[in-house]
Design a protein around this motif. Sequence first.
Motif, short mmCIF file in Angstrom:
data_model
loop_
_atom_site.label_atom_id
_atom_site.label_comp_id
_atom_site.label_asym_id
_atom_site.label_seq_id
_atom_site.Cartn_x
_atom_site.Cartn_y
_atom_site.Cartn_z
N UNK A 142 4.23 -28.43 2.45
CA UNK A 142 5.43 -27.60 2.33
C UNK A 142 5.15 -26.13 2.58
N UNK A 143 3.88 -25.74 2.50
CA UNK A 143 3.49 -24.37 2.81
C UNK A 143 3.17 -24.21 4.29
N UNK A 144 3.29 -25.29 5.04
CA UNK A 144 2.97 -25.25 6.47
C UNK A 144 1.48 -25.30 6.74
N UNK A 145 0.70 -25.66 5.72
CA UNK A 145 -0.76 -25.76 5.85
C UNK A 145 -1.13 -27.22 6.10
N UNK A 146 -0.87 -27.66 7.34
CA UNK A 146 -0.91 -29.09 7.63
C UNK A 146 -2.33 -29.66 7.65
N UNK A 147 -3.30 -28.89 8.09
CA UNK A 147 -4.68 -29.38 8.08
C UNK A 147 -5.18 -29.55 6.65
N UNK A 148 -4.85 -28.58 5.79
CA UNK A 148 -5.23 -28.68 4.39
C UNK A 148 -4.53 -29.86 3.73
N UNK A 149 -3.27 -30.09 4.13
CA UNK A 149 -2.52 -31.24 3.60
C UNK A 149 -3.20 -32.54 3.99
N UNK A 150 -3.64 -32.62 5.24
CA UNK A 150 -4.32 -33.82 5.73
C UNK A 150 -5.61 -34.06 4.95
N UNK A 151 -6.40 -33.00 4.74
CA UNK A 151 -7.67 -33.14 4.04
C UNK A 151 -7.46 -33.62 2.59
N UNK A 152 -6.48 -33.05 1.92
CA UNK A 152 -6.21 -33.44 0.53
C UNK A 152 -5.71 -34.89 0.47
N UNK A 153 -4.88 -35.27 1.45
CA UNK A 153 -4.38 -36.66 1.49
C UNK A 153 -5.52 -37.64 1.74
N UNK A 154 -6.48 -37.23 2.56
CA UNK A 154 -7.64 -38.09 2.80
C UNK A 154 -8.44 -38.30 1.51
N UNK A 211 0.52 -39.49 7.28
CA UNK A 211 1.42 -39.61 8.42
C UNK A 211 2.22 -38.33 8.62
N UNK A 212 2.75 -37.77 7.52
CA UNK A 212 3.50 -36.51 7.61
C UNK A 212 2.64 -35.39 8.19
N UNK A 239 1.01 -31.91 12.76
CA UNK A 239 -0.09 -31.37 13.58
C UNK A 239 0.04 -31.79 15.05
N UNK A 240 1.06 -32.59 15.35
CA UNK A 240 1.25 -33.06 16.72
C UNK A 240 0.39 -34.25 17.08
N UNK A 241 -0.24 -34.84 16.07
CA UNK A 241 -1.11 -36.00 16.31
C UNK A 241 -0.29 -37.28 16.05
N UNK A 242 0.62 -37.55 16.99
CA UNK A 242 1.64 -38.58 16.77
C UNK A 242 1.06 -39.98 16.65
#
Length: 235
Positions: A163-175, A198-199, A204-207
Amino acid sequence: RSEGLTPHVEALAFHYELSDRRDRALDYLIQAGQKAASIYAFEVAVNYFDRVLTLMDEQDVADPARRWMILESLGWWEIILANTPQSVRCFEQALALPPGKDWQPASRDRARLHRGAVMALITVGKAAEAEIHLLAALAEVDEHEESAEYAHVLYNVAQFHWHQGEFREAFDAAQKSLAVAERLNDPSAIARAFEMLALACHSLGEWQQGLSFEKQRSLLTGPGLDVTEAFDVHL
């Protein structure tokens, strides 16, 4: 208590509220609220539980364990009803309850209520307040302890970053959330982690990778698995 009373809990609650034995209304009000929630009548459930709190105050009933249960229930129901300020207020009131002689909330329970506040605050864009509760939730869980609550808190960390637009950090935390959930073999936590992955990938454009995570999530979400907490905040 006889199961035969169940259909009449609303009438019994009403009767005792108007009697000179108002204290006897408490159990029936709680049962009536839980019954309403079980059929998704959340506004009705909130009304019953609000009346419980009012009556407990009038009767000078402390009972922090019961208050915790009531306030937490109200917090989640108010999220469903999109009443964010009230939901956060309920969670915070529960968290502020002093421990009783025979009762003290476990760390995982405190973490869960902080997570509820995080979810509610994120939906209305109150990032600073959400972060306070997120940090408090993290402080309640032990990263070295394999627990479902830790997986859920990591999910909320990912959610917050997204929600902060920090998509790479979001991915890492989800992992990280997924890794804990998979070690515990917790299908609900695994599904939530996949949903967040997935979100993050889509953002990140990694569809293709995002679709892969979505497919893995969908394979888990049978009719008996509730992952609504994962989705509601993104609507």
